[in-house]
Design a protein around this motif. Structure first.
Motif, PDB file in Angstrom:
ATOM      1  N   LEU A  40      74.032 144.778  91.598  1.00  0.00           N
ATOM      2  CA  LEU A  40      72.678 144.935  92.139  1.00  0.00           C
ATOM      3  C   LEU A  40      72.076 146.291  91.795  1.00  0.00           C
ATOM      4  O   LEU A  40      71.050 146.668  92.361  1.00  0.00           O
ATOM      5  CB  LEU A  40      72.716 144.753  93.663  1.00  0.00           C
ATOM      6  CG  LEU A  40      73.379 143.465  94.160  1.00  0.00           C
ATOM      7  CD1 LEU A  40      73.391 143.428  95.684  1.00  0.00           C
ATOM      8  CD2 LEU A  40      72.681 142.236  93.599  1.00  0.00           C
ATOM      9  N   TYR A 115      65.371 138.277  90.987  1.00  0.00           N
ATOM     10  CA  TYR A 115      65.075 138.405  92.409  1.00  0.00           C
ATOM     11  C   TYR A 115      63.850 137.544  92.716  1.00  0.00           C
ATOM     12  O   TYR A 115      62.969 137.356  91.872  1.00  0.00           O
ATOM     13  CB  TYR A 115      64.771 139.847  92.786  1.00  0.00           C
ATOM     14  CG  TYR A 115      65.946 140.786  92.677  1.00  0.00           C
ATOM     15  CD1 TYR A 115      67.019 140.665  93.554  1.00  0.00           C
ATOM     16  CD2 TYR A 115      65.973 141.797  91.715  1.00  0.00           C
ATOM     17  CE1 TYR A 115      68.097 141.532  93.460  1.00  0.00           C
ATOM     18  CE2 TYR A 115      67.045 142.672  91.623  1.00  0.00           C
ATOM     19  CZ  TYR A 115      68.106 142.532  92.498  1.00  0.00           C
ATOM     20  OH  TYR A 115      69.175 143.387  92.412  1.00  0.00           O
ATOM     21  N   LEU A 122      67.921 135.013  95.894  1.00  0.00           N
ATOM     22  CA  LEU A 122      68.155 136.379  96.377  1.00  0.00           C
ATOM     23  C   LEU A 122      66.797 137.070  96.478  1.00  0.00           C
ATOM     24  O   LEU A 122      66.220 137.490  95.478  1.00  0.00           O
ATOM     25  CB  LEU A 122      69.096 137.135  95.440  1.00  0.00           C
ATOM     26  CG  LEU A 122      69.605 138.485  95.971  1.00  0.00           C
ATOM     27  CD1 LEU A 122      70.325 138.319  97.314  1.00  0.00           C
ATOM     28  CD2 LEU A 122      70.528 139.155  94.965  1.00  0.00           C
ATOM     29  N   ARG A 124      64.015 139.808  97.370  1.00  0.00           N
ATOM     30  CA  ARG A 124      63.912 141.269  97.386  1.00  0.00           C
ATOM     31  C   ARG A 124      62.611 141.687  98.054  1.00  0.00           C
ATOM     32  O   ARG A 124      61.546 141.148  97.745  1.00  0.00           O
ATOM     33  CB  ARG A 124      63.971 141.834  95.969  1.00  0.00           C
ATOM     34  CG  ARG A 124      63.949 143.361  95.942  1.00  0.00           C
ATOM     35  CD  ARG A 124      64.187 143.915  94.556  1.00  0.00           C
ATOM     36  NE  ARG A 124      63.110 143.611  93.632  1.00  0.00           N
ATOM     37  CZ  ARG A 124      63.011 144.130  92.406  1.00  0.00           C
ATOM     38  NH1 ARG A 124      63.944 144.961  91.966  1.00  0.00           N
ATOM     39  NH2 ARG A 124      62.015 143.803  91.618  1.00  0.00           N
ATOM     40  N   THR A 133      64.282 149.335  99.697  1.00  0.00           N
ATOM     41  CA  THR A 133      64.413 147.968  99.214  1.00  0.00           C
ATOM     42  C   THR A 133      65.526 147.237  99.960  1.00  0.00           C
ATOM     43  O   THR A 133      66.599 147.796 100.210  1.00  0.00           O
ATOM     44  CB  THR A 133      64.705 147.960  97.705  1.00  0.00           C
ATOM     45  OG1 THR A 133      63.597 148.542  97.017  1.00  0.00           O
ATOM     46  CG2 THR A 133      64.918 146.544  97.190  1.00  0.00           C
ATOM     47  N   LEU A 135      67.564 143.259 100.389  1.00  0.00           N
ATOM     48  CA  LEU A 135      67.867 141.962  99.801  1.00  0.00           C
ATOM     49  C   LEU A 135      68.474 141.045 100.855  1.00  0.00           C
ATOM     50  O   LEU A 135      69.144 141.499 101.783  1.00  0.00           O
ATOM     51  CB  LEU A 135      68.878 142.100  98.655  1.00  0.00           C
ATOM     52  CG  LEU A 135      68.615 143.115  97.549  1.00  0.00           C
ATOM     53  CD1 LEU A 135      69.782 143.114  96.579  1.00  0.00           C
ATOM     54  CD2 LEU A 135      67.309 142.820  96.840  1.00  0.00           C
ATOM     55  N   TRP A 147      71.073 132.375  92.431  1.00  0.00           N
ATOM     56  CA  TRP A 147      71.754 133.677  92.447  1.00  0.00           C
ATOM     57  C   TRP A 147      73.229 133.613  92.057  1.00  0.00           C
ATOM     58  O   TRP A 147      73.839 134.648  91.784  1.00  0.00           O
ATOM     59  CB  TRP A 147      71.540 134.411  93.756  1.00  0.00           C
ATOM     60  CG  TRP A 147      72.151 133.848  94.999  1.00  0.00           C
ATOM     61  CD1 TRP A 147      71.735 132.763  95.708  1.00  0.00           C
ATOM     62  CD2 TRP A 147      73.265 134.379  95.724  1.00  0.00           C
ATOM     63  NE1 TRP A 147      72.532 132.571  96.811  1.00  0.00           N
ATOM     64  CE2 TRP A 147      73.464 133.557  96.861  1.00  0.00           C
ATOM     65  CE3 TRP A 147      74.097 135.471  95.537  1.00  0.00           C
ATOM     66  CZ2 TRP A 147      74.466 133.781  97.789  1.00  0.00           C
ATOM     67  CZ3 TRP A 147      75.103 135.711  96.477  1.00  0.00           C
ATOM     68  CH2 TRP A 147      75.286 134.870  97.577  1.00  0.00           C
TER      69      TRP A 147
END
Length: 839
Positions: A40, A115, A122, A124, A133, A135, A147
């Motif tokens: 990530l 994302y 997933l 964001r 940020t 997730l 994902w």
């Protein structure tokens, strides 16, 4: 993970898994273990994902057979089956064919994934409050392959191991205990087999609070900008969580099986929550930023208990295919209301009757109605359309009726047997019925046929000497099915609303005789304990029922009478003007806040909008405003009821100067003060009646949070100007960078009841352009935007003709479902307006 020359980019839309394909794949393979490795830390809008899946052929399946795996990334970097490369060019429409399978197989899929901003895959989110940020993974219903590569169907469970590289300083959570091996390197090892649709990941600089109960580590998590609010709420959150664990351990006879229990309150969430084992995700609106009423806390408690119930119903024992989704949702809905009412400080059966059952009854009388169980969903995309008030509220009401029918001892014994027999596996309706029969239930096949496998609502009517049952109208009903049995109470109330007699009876045919009537009886109320699922009608005339309603003393009896009024309005049997009189009379004096709030919402959103001629709306809104204003003014300072009344005072206010005074904190009712949510409520209403974008800008400067952005999007869409509407429309029908939560807010703000002249030009555009958004969106967001934006404020024959013409075309399944339901509401309103126009 850099792309190389073999990297393939997929552009065609993924196929939706069909039931036939799922049955065939499950008969071919058994998945043993899945390892997911995520990086990530890659900059940009993508991340790297590698899945290693070990699976075997089922007994009797010959070596050399084939199947396919699901992968919905943006780039496929490499695929290896048993150490040999698979041509990436075979990847088509979200699937990779796997050929020449061995008895035991190892599959490795490496890809680049995008994302999302639509709450699936997933997701964001960058918090505008501090730029951090966050997730979270939402794998439901078929989003897991967005994902990680997997065999994506509920009956191919697997054990899992996740290894995650994340930015240093982040927290990483999943379906099992997570540990940081070194800064930024995380390991998650779930303790039990999982279905793909509830595998999750939560990652980011989350603020966290921890507790422990009975050896279970409890975690509560939210964005850092909500840390203070989380701290303020955690005592109540933990109290409900602990009480629910106590209750379910005792009720189900099976200890919680997934180790730690985390609840992550995440942004931009599509639903109320998702039951991922060990790591439930919930919408972060449940972390209240301002004053919350007891009703709102009770609703949150219901969600917490609902998702915990899923740890047994759905997670421990999982439906085999989506047509048995009621095994998840109906049971969690029923168990949560039972749990909260019996084990927490938030009794919820009144809320169930006045809020949840009304939602379900609308769905069950729509052309899109379907049975509770065995919906026959041909594919996963179609199954998504059946996550509605039927699968939740009707199913729960039917279970409540079944518990009455069987007796609680047999009902609970059957559930405990079901968990013991099918733990960590999959099951069907037949498996559950067999468990109840082993516990002593009789003739459940017949009961299941009429209650679970037949759509529609019976109508129960009292003619003075008998309770009459009328089956649902065709084609919703099964004409060959025997009558549904209804076990319920009939209450007699006198002219003061006092209950003077009650009798319990079961209707097994089309009528059941009543006992002698008390001479003081002014009204006989069927299903006075709100125990069954049916439309209710009375021997008395509707004006007489309306006059008596505010005096009825038993809360559940008031609930069933209110629901009868709402249903009769939608059915064209009662003049909306009479219903408005009755319901406002009740709201002015009732002592149940959840009932008052539901009634005021129905009056505002239905009786003064869709079911009112445009020329009469202002007068009806003014009447609601008067009742709400009086409620706020007469309630104790600082009380929940005062706040409830003031919220509806704001929502119905047409005095811009009064709204501006409130916005500055002046002239507020004693005991109330502005908080972010109350401020935005005023701003949204002011924006709807005055074309002044500055007030939105100023509010957003004071509250630049994610919630503030959602409120601002709703307010801008509601501005009464052609330019604002054009901007909002573009966001709805053109590619947009808005997160799903803001997009829904724009949709809800577009067609407002007081702006029909301004939005009339968009009616033909709605039915022509909204279906085309299937090229822009998929899944939940596609149908939700259409539903939220549906022009219910334009309940005219012209709108109906446009809607019916659109339905005659080829529509994507989520669009069609939203169009069908919206069209039915407009059709019913048009009939009502035509019938009662002269009155």
């Amino acid at each position: 993970m850099p792309a190389d020359d073999d990297t393939i980019t997929e552009t065609a839309a993924p196929l939706s898994l069909t039931r036939t394909e799922a049955v065939e794949r499950a008969a071919t393979i058994r998945v043993e273990h899945t390892e997911i490795t995520l990086d990530l830390t890659r900059p940009g809008a993508a991340f790297d994902s590698v899945s290693v899946i070990r699976f075997v052929l089922r007994e009797g399946v010959a070596e050399g057979s084939e199947t396919f795996v699901d992968f919905k990334g943006t780039e496929l970097v490499a695929v290896e089956l048993n150490g040999s490369p698979v041509d990436p060019a075979l990847w088509q429409q979200g699937r990779i064919p796997l050929r020449d399978l061995r008895r035991a197989n190892t599959l490795r899929i490496a890809g680049t994934m995008a994302y999302s901003s639509d709450g699936e895959g997933l997701h964001r989110h960058t918090d505008p409050a501090d730029g951090k940020t966050y997730l979270y993974a939402m794998s439901f219903l078929d989003a897991a392959p967005r994902w990680f590569g997997c065999f994506d169907q509920p009956d191919l469970k697997s054990t899992y191991a996740l290894d995650v590289t994340a930015p240093i300083g982040w927290t990483v959570l999943g379906n099992g205990p997570s540990g940081q091996l070194q800064p930024g390197q995380w390991q998650i090892r779930p303790s039990a087999p999982l279905s793909t649709y509830y595998v999750t990941l939560v990652a980011g600089p989350y603020a966290s609070c921890y507790r422990e109960h009975d050896g279970i580590r409890l975690g509560f998590h939210a964005r850092a900008s909500l840390a203070e609010s989380l701290e303020a709420e955690v005592a109540d959150l933990a109290s409900v969580t602990v009480a629910s664990f106590h209750y379910y351990h005792r009720l189900f006879g099976f200890r919680y099986p997934f180790g730690e229990y985390h609840q992550a309150f995440v942004p931009d969430f599509n639903a109320g929550a998702m039951e991922n084992p060990g790591c439930v995700t919930l919408r972060d609106q449940y972390i209240f930023r301002g004053r919350a009423t007891r009703v709102e806390r009770a609703s949150r408690a219901g969600t917490i208990a609902h998702e915990m119930a899923h740890q047994w119903f759905g997670d421990l024992v999982t439906m085999r295919w989506w047509d048995d989704l009621w095994l998840n949702e109906s049971f969690a809905e029923y168990a949560a209301h039972r749990c909260c009412s019996e084990a927490t400080n938030y009794p919820l059966w009144t809320e169930f009757g006045i809020v949840r059952k009304d939602w379900g009854s609308v769905a069950d009388q729509s052309p899109s109605t379907h049975p509770v169980a065995g919906n026959g969903a041909p594919d996963a995309a179609a199954a998504l359309q059946d996550f509605d008030g039927i699968s939740y509220a009707k199913g729960a009401a039917v279970l409540k009726q079944l518990a009455t029918y069987l007796g609680d001892e047999v009902f609970i014994a059957g559930l405990q047997d079901y968990f013991a027999q099918h733990a960590y596996g999959n099951a069907t309706l037949a498996d559950l019925l067999a468990a109840w029969q082993r516990a002593g239930a009789q003739d459940l096949d017949s009961w299941s046929r009429v209650w679970l496998q037949t759509a529609g609502m019976d109508t129960l009517t009292i003619d003075g000497v008998a309770l009459l049952r009328t089956p649902p109208d065709a084609p919703a009903s099964d004409d060959s099915a025997p009558p549904r049995p209804h076990s319920l109470a009939v209450a007699a109330v006198d002219a003061d609303g006092t209950e003077v007699a009650r009798q319990q009876l079961t209707v097994t045919g089309n009528q059941a005789p009543l006992g002698p009537t008390d001479p003081r009886t002014a009204l006989l109320i069927p299903d006075a304990g709100d125990e069954t699922w049916a439309k209710l009608r009375f021997a008395a005339l509707w004006p007489e029922v309306a006059a008596l309603l505010p005096r009825i003393q038993a809360p559940l009896s008031r609930v069933v009478v209110v629901n009868a009024f709402r249903d009769a309005v939608r059915g064209g049997e009662v003049d909306p003007a009479l219903a408005l009189d009755a319901l406002l009379g009740l709201a002015a004096v009732d002592d149940e806040d959840v009932l008052i709030g539901s009634v005021l919402r129905f009056c505002t959103d239905v009786l003064a909008a869709t079911y009112t001629a445009v020329a009469e709306r202002a007068e009806r809104v003014a009447r609601i405003h008067q009742v709400a204003d009086q409620l706020a003014g007469s309630s104790a300072a600082g009380s929940d009821r005062q706040l409830l009344g003031f919220r509806y005072t704001i929502a119905t206010c047409v005095d811009a100067e009064r709204l501006r005074r409130w916005l500055t904190g002046r002239a507020l009712p004693a005991g109330l003060s502005l908080d972010p949510d109350l401020t935005w409520l005023i701003v949204v209403r002011l924006a709807e009646i005055v074309d002044d974008e500055r007030v939105i800008d100023q509010a957003l400067e004071r509250d630049p949070s994610a919630a503030g952005r959602v409120h601002a999007a709703r307010a801008r869409a509601g501005l009464p100007s052609a330019a604002a509407k054009q901007t909002a429309w573009a966001a709805l029908v053109e590619p947009s960078e808005l997160p799903a939560s803001e997009l829904y807010a724009v949709a809800r703000g577009f067609f407002r009841p007081g702006q029909t002249e301004l939005t009339a030009a968009y009616l033909p555009r709605f039915f022509a352009e909204m279906p085309l958004t299937a090229a822009l969106r998929s899944g939940w967001a596609l149908g939700q935007v259409v539903s939220d934006a549906f022009p219910l404020s334009h309940a005219t024959r012209a709108t109906l003709e446009l809607a019916e013409a659109a339905l005659a075309t080829d529509l994507a399944a989520p669009v069609r479902r939203s169009m069908v339901d919206g069209t039915d509401i407009v059709r019913r309103a048009v009939r009502s307006l035509a019938r009662f126009a002269s009155s």
